[in-house]
Motif scaffolding. Structure first.
Motif, PDB file in Angstrom:
ATOM      1  N   UNK A 237       1.036  -1.253   0.273  1.00 38.34           N
ATOM      2  CA  UNK A 237      -0.177   0.153  -0.034  1.00 38.34           C
ATOM      3  C   UNK A 237       1.514   1.112  -0.082  1.00 38.34           C
ATOM      4  N   UNK A 238      -0.245   2.583  -0.354  1.00 34.19           N
ATOM      5  CA  UNK A 238       1.184   3.549  -0.349  1.00 34.19           C
ATOM      6  C   UNK A 238       0.158   4.231   0.253  1.00 34.19           C
ATOM      7  N   UNK A 239       0.593   5.485   1.101  1.00 33.31           N
ATOM      8  CA  UNK A 239       0.305   6.126   2.036  1.00 33.31           C
ATOM      9  C   UNK A 239      -0.529   7.351   1.444  1.00 33.31           C
ATOM     10  N   UNK A 240      -1.647   7.964   1.857  1.00 32.79           N
ATOM     11  CA  UNK A 240      -2.136   9.280   1.054  1.00 32.79           C
ATOM     12  C   UNK A 240      -1.202  10.446   0.698  1.00 32.79           C
ATOM     13  N   UNK A 241      -1.085  10.332   1.994  1.00 36.86           N
ATOM     14  CA  UNK A 241      -0.255  11.761   1.925  1.00 36.86           C
ATOM     15  C   UNK A 241       1.264  11.528   2.331  1.00 36.86           C
ATOM     16  N   UNK A 242       2.573  12.155   0.990  1.00 38.18           N
ATOM     17  CA  UNK A 242       4.157  12.039   1.282  1.00 38.18           C
ATOM     18  C   UNK A 242       4.720  13.341   2.214  1.00 38.18           C
ATOM     19  N   UNK A 243       6.138  13.442   2.706  1.00 41.23           N
ATOM     20  CA  UNK A 243       7.462  14.717   2.826  1.00 41.23           C
ATOM     21  C   UNK A 243       7.610  15.012   1.943  1.00 41.23           C
ATOM     22  N   UNK A 244       7.585  16.482   1.555  1.00 39.64           N
ATOM     23  CA  UNK A 244       8.831  17.065   0.317  1.00 39.64           C
ATOM     24  C   UNK A 244       9.441  18.186   1.664  1.00 39.64           C
ATOM     25  N   UNK A 245      10.394  17.923   1.539  1.00 38.21           N
ATOM     26  CA  UNK A 245      11.694  18.925   2.590  1.00 38.21           C
ATOM     27  C   UNK A 245      11.833  19.380   1.217  1.00 38.21           C
ATOM     28  N   UNK A 246      12.418  21.106   2.317  1.00 39.02           N
ATOM     29  CA  UNK A 246      12.714  21.933   1.183  1.00 39.02           C
ATOM     30  C   UNK A 246      14.182  21.698   0.376  1.00 39.02           C
ATOM     31  N   UNK A 247      14.747  20.881   0.988  1.00 44.81           N
ATOM     32  CA  UNK A 247      15.653  20.587  -0.043  1.00 44.81           C
ATOM     33  C   UNK A 247      15.798  19.670  -1.582  1.00 44.81           C
ATOM     34  N   UNK A 248      14.664  19.685  -1.216  1.00 44.92           N
ATOM     35  CA  UNK A 248      14.091  18.570  -1.950  1.00 44.92           C
ATOM     36  C   UNK A 248      13.854  16.303  -1.703  1.00 44.92           C
ATOM     37  N   UNK A 249      13.645  16.704  -0.884  1.00 43.67           N
ATOM     38  CA  UNK A 249      13.856  14.937  -0.107  1.00 43.67           C
ATOM     39  C   UNK A 249      12.678  14.858  -0.004  1.00 43.67           C
ATOM     40  N   UNK A 250      12.164  13.781  -0.961  1.00 44.03           N
ATOM     41  CA  UNK A 250      10.447  13.381  -0.400  1.00 44.03           C
ATOM     42  C   UNK A 250      10.898  11.506   0.447  1.00 44.03           C
ATOM     43  N   UNK A 251       9.341  11.861   1.218  1.00 36.86           N
ATOM     44  CA  UNK A 251       9.581  10.314   1.962  1.00 36.86           C
ATOM     45  C   UNK A 251       8.114   9.787   1.839  1.00 36.86           C
ATOM     46  N   UNK A 252       7.996   8.588   0.928  1.00 36.35           N
ATOM     47  CA  UNK A 252       7.043   8.211   0.913  1.00 36.35           C
ATOM     48  C   UNK A 252       7.238   6.462   1.888  1.00 36.35           C
TER      49      UNK A 252
ATOM     50  N   UNK B 218      13.525  22.393  -7.375  1.00 38.64           N
ATOM     51  CA  UNK B 218      12.309  22.702  -8.611  1.00 38.64           C
ATOM     52  C   UNK B 218      11.910  21.345  -9.432  1.00 38.64           C
ATOM     53  N   UNK B 219      12.269  20.500  -8.752  1.00 34.98           N
ATOM     54  CA  UNK B 219      11.555  19.353 -10.225  1.00 34.98           C
ATOM     55  C   UNK B 219      10.184  18.630  -9.212  1.00 34.98           C
ATOM     56  N   UNK B 220       9.921  18.617  -7.591  1.00 39.01           N
ATOM     57  CA  UNK B 220       8.374  18.325  -7.432  1.00 39.01           C
ATOM     58  C   UNK B 220       8.074  20.303  -6.849  1.00 39.01           C
TER      59      UNK B 220
ATOM     60  N   UNK C   9      -2.343   7.544  -6.208  1.00 41.66           N
ATOM     61  CA  UNK C   9      -1.849   9.278  -6.068  1.00 41.66           C
ATOM     62  C   UNK C   9      -2.382   9.057  -4.919  1.00 41.66           C
ATOM     63  N   UNK C  10      -1.623  10.491  -4.844  1.00 41.33           N
ATOM     64  CA  UNK C  10      -1.198  11.108  -3.265  1.00 41.33           C
ATOM     65  C   UNK C  10      -1.081  12.694  -3.121  1.00 41.33           C
ATOM     66  N   UNK C  11      -1.047  12.976  -2.814  1.00 45.82           N
ATOM     67  CA  UNK C  11      -0.523  14.218  -1.886  1.00 45.82           C
ATOM     68  C   UNK C  11       1.276  14.656  -1.253  1.00 45.82           C
ATOM     69  N   UNK C  12       1.512  15.540  -1.739  1.00 45.22           N
ATOM     70  CA  UNK C  12       3.113  15.672  -1.315  1.00 45.22           C
ATOM     71  C   UNK C  12       2.750  17.163  -1.140  1.00 45.22           C
ATOM     72  N   UNK C  13       3.160  17.101   0.604  1.00 42.38           N
ATOM     73  CA  UNK C  13       3.132  18.278   1.565  1.00 42.38           C
ATOM     74  C   UNK C  13       4.352  18.504   1.814  1.00 42.38           C
ATOM     75  N   UNK C  14       4.812  19.969   2.144  1.00 44.76           N
ATOM     76  CA  UNK C  14       5.849  20.490   3.231  1.00 44.76           C
ATOM     77  C   UNK C  14       5.984  20.156   3.784  1.00 44.76           C
ATOM     78  N   UNK C  15       7.094  19.010   4.129  1.00 44.99           N
ATOM     79  CA  UNK C  15       8.059  19.120   6.042  1.00 44.99           C
ATOM     80  C   UNK C  15       8.259  20.168   6.800  1.00 44.99           C
TER      81      UNK C  15
END
Length: 141
Positions: A33-48, A101-103, A135-141
């Motif tokens: 499964x994939x959680x509905x929300x993922x984290x996007x840090x200011x430096x571009x680090x994505x956590x799924x 700038x990518x995501x 489909x998920x939502x990326x949120x700033x962390x």
């Protein structure tokens, strides 16, 4: 040489290659499964993150993940983590860095796979235990 044996060998080889290249459906009792929300840090680090369940195999097993946004043909690999296949549900979380700038925060698409590298001669072959697109939502962390 007769045409039928050559044709049969060619079609059989093509079918085998297709079977090896295409992920199979998850076996009963296996899932990711994939959680509905993922984290996007200011430096571009994505956590799924999400959960997985898989049955024991013969090779090492990993949970891989990727994310896309805007152009679905462009996927960014987001880490990979070792999986424990014992029939019990486990949590997974993968992190990876893309350029800032990518995501952006907002809608995105994630694909997660539970894949085993099964010994087969000189080169291990990938065997997919489970695959999930969401489909998920990326949120700033």
């Amino acid at each position: 040489m007769p045409v039928r044996p050559v044709l049969a060998a060619t079609l059989g080889g093509a079918a085998l290659l297709c079977a090896l290249a295409a992920p199979a459906a998850a076996a009963p009792g296996e899932s990711v499964t994939v959680d509905s929300t993922a984290r996007l840090a200011a430096d571009g680090t994505v956590t799924l993150s999400g959960t997985y369940r898989c049955l024991p195999g013969t090779g090492p097993v990993f949970v891989s993940s990727s994310v896309s946004q805007a152009d679905p043909r462009v996927r960014h690999g987001i880490g990979g983590s070792a999986a424990r296949c014992d029939g019990v549900e486990h949590r997974w979380a993968n992190s990876g860095k893309v350029s800032a700038e990518t995501l952006t925060a907002g809608a995105a698409h994630v694909q997660a796979n539970v894949m085993e590298l099964r010994p087969s001669g000189l080169v291990p072959l990938p065997v997919f235990h489970a695959t999930r697109d969401r489909d998920i939502k990326l949120v700033r962390s």
